[in-house]
Design an enzyme around this catalytic site. Sequence first.
Site, mmCIF file in Angstrom:
data_model
loop_
_atom_site.group_PDB
_atom_site.id
_atom_site.type_symbol
_atom_site.label_atom_id
_atom_site.label_comp_id
_atom_site.label_asym_id
_atom_site.label_seq_id
_atom_site.Cartn_x
_atom_site.Cartn_y
_atom_site.Cartn_z
ATOM 1 N N ALA A 256 0.842 -1.198 0.000
ATOM 2 C CA ALA A 256 0.000 0.000 0.000
ATOM 3 C C ALA A 256 0.877 1.248 0.000
ATOM 4 O O ALA A 256 0.579 2.224 -0.686
ATOM 5 C CB ALA A 256 -0.915 -0.007 1.216
ATOM 6 N N GLU A 259 2.495 1.427 -3.762
ATOM 7 C CA GLU A 259 1.667 1.518 -4.969
ATOM 8 C C GLU A 259 0.878 2.833 -5.047
ATOM 9 O O GLU A 259 0.733 3.416 -6.125
ATOM 10 C CB GLU A 259 0.700 0.335 -5.025
ATOM 11 C CG GLU A 259 -0.044 0.280 -6.360
ATOM 12 C CD GLU A 259 -0.999 -0.895 -6.473
ATOM 13 O OE1 GLU A 259 -1.343 -1.490 -5.445
ATOM 14 O OE2 GLU A 259 -1.409 -1.181 -7.610
ATOM 15 N N SER A 261 1.486 5.963 -3.744
ATOM 16 C CA SER A 261 2.221 7.175 -4.140
ATOM 17 C C SER A 261 2.852 6.998 -5.514
ATOM 18 O O SER A 261 2.974 7.959 -6.266
ATOM 19 C CB SER A 261 3.238 7.586 -3.081
ATOM 20 O OG SER A 261 3.811 6.489 -2.461
ATOM 21 N N CYS A 367 -6.538 5.490 5.995
ATOM 22 C CA CYS A 367 -5.127 5.177 5.703
ATOM 23 C C CYS A 367 -4.178 5.506 6.860
ATOM 24 O O CYS A 367 -4.083 6.645 7.298
ATOM 25 C CB CYS A 367 -4.690 5.929 4.454
ATOM 26 S SG CYS A 367 -2.962 5.644 4.038
ATOM 27 N N GLU A 376 5.199 12.816 1.012
ATOM 28 C CA GLU A 376 5.961 12.217 -0.080
ATOM 29 C C GLU A 376 5.505 12.767 -1.437
ATOM 30 O O GLU A 376 6.322 13.100 -2.301
ATOM 31 C CB GLU A 376 5.760 10.698 -0.014
ATOM 32 C CG GLU A 376 6.631 9.912 -0.953
ATOM 33 C CD GLU A 376 6.407 8.406 -0.769
ATOM 34 O OE1 GLU A 376 6.053 7.974 0.356
ATOM 35 O OE2 GLU A 376 6.562 7.681 -1.757
#
Lengths: 418, 73
Positions: A256, A259, A261, A367, A376
Amino acid sequence: MTRPAPDPATDPATDPGPTAADGDDTSFPLARTCPFTPPDDYAGMRERADLTRARIPSGKRPWLVTRHEDVRAALSHPAASSDARNPAFPALGDGEQVVAAELRPFIRMDPPDHTLVRRMLVGEFTVRRVRAMRPAIEAVCAEQVEYLLSRPAPADLVADYANRVSTTVICRLLGVPLEDLEFFRRITSISGSRDSTEEEVGAALGELFGLIDRLIDDKAKDPRDDLISRLATGPLARGEITRHSLLSQIGITLNAGHETSRNMIPLAALALLEHPEQLELLREDPQLWPGAVDELLRYLSVADVITLRVATEDIPLSSGTIPAGDGYIALLGAANHDPGAFPEPGRLDVRRTQRNHVAFGYGTHQCVGQNLGRLEIEIALRTLFDRVPTLRSELALADLPARSSSAIFGLDEVPVSW
Amino acid sequence: MVSRPVTALRLETDPDTCAGAGQCVRAAPDLFDQDDDGLVVLLRAHVPPEARERALTAADWCPSGAVTAHDPS
């Protein structure tokens, strides 16, 4: 709206319920017309007086929840179950259903099991901890943008930048050695695809778990300053989690974390290139970046179809009641494009002040890495546009290959020049 | 929840319900913090009028219902 004729040959295992009319089923998932925006048909579903019933590839018929207030209510309701072992759980691919029921990643668990695992992880992603990661993430992005520029143009913004940034950041946090940056991309492209069979998903995850299993052993003996070391010497050593579960939890965190970002960064860069006036606002006032990232998260909603649930009791919503025992999908992209919550939702507006989007979900499963994700994405985009001011896409939007069968929406390849 | 325009608020938090998402800290870092395990720490239960909007945003953003805003009484 697609309204397929009733198909008596389809598995009737899921009880259609008294309120459903077969002819009204919407074939789901739906494809995006524009890579930036969730499917157009969501608008009609939001305006309907009742809930839409979908027919998904497994033959199950979950309800689709589309309004912003309903998506939030349906995800935060105590009767919202994420347990993939429930036969009504509406996994979009059969492989995902079987593997999630067997591996039980914490995104597909209910309390109290979920609470236990989540609390092992949340301390790693607090606002303060993530803020302290800024210099390290800036260094990663600075290094990877030079790699991109070292490639012959046109280079691929996905493989040559975003995948390298997202993989490096999550691997360093977890303590996974960076030997093969394409490894995780290959694994998630199989494990996250609804076209993959149970065997394919099992084999891909087996490879990943083999690597994590060895790391847990190494770090239990020789702990370092990373998440796997802390989990191996803490909860695992104390018997608070089984090794089988720990492998799953580290696996899902890696998948998670990388993938999402990886898919967001190229799409967000393209969205800004397509809206040069918005990019100009950011160049003039970099303080707009954090808000712009939230707006891009809302606008692009790449995790649109990840929030699969079963109602363990009736769940009343403004658009109807989800009956106890039925599966449903709370469509994050539909909620994020609800004009009732976001005026002119189809407009990308980096100065938008409403930030109560649900791009990271809602409820206790929201999340766990969202603060890291935001930072990020922000640093990756700022670094890219600062260092490569002449960046341009080589293909028209319509020609870009989309990862249409992936749980997280993204583009396979984004050729860019400068 | 209250809807009167400019007035103080009283905040309540429930660490047992907290999902550790950190949304309250993003919305109002002067009112909330997270402990080392990521769970909510209430810095100020009594919210002055000037911090009212931030407090309501924190309650709205909280995904798990661990932050609630009430009439001061």
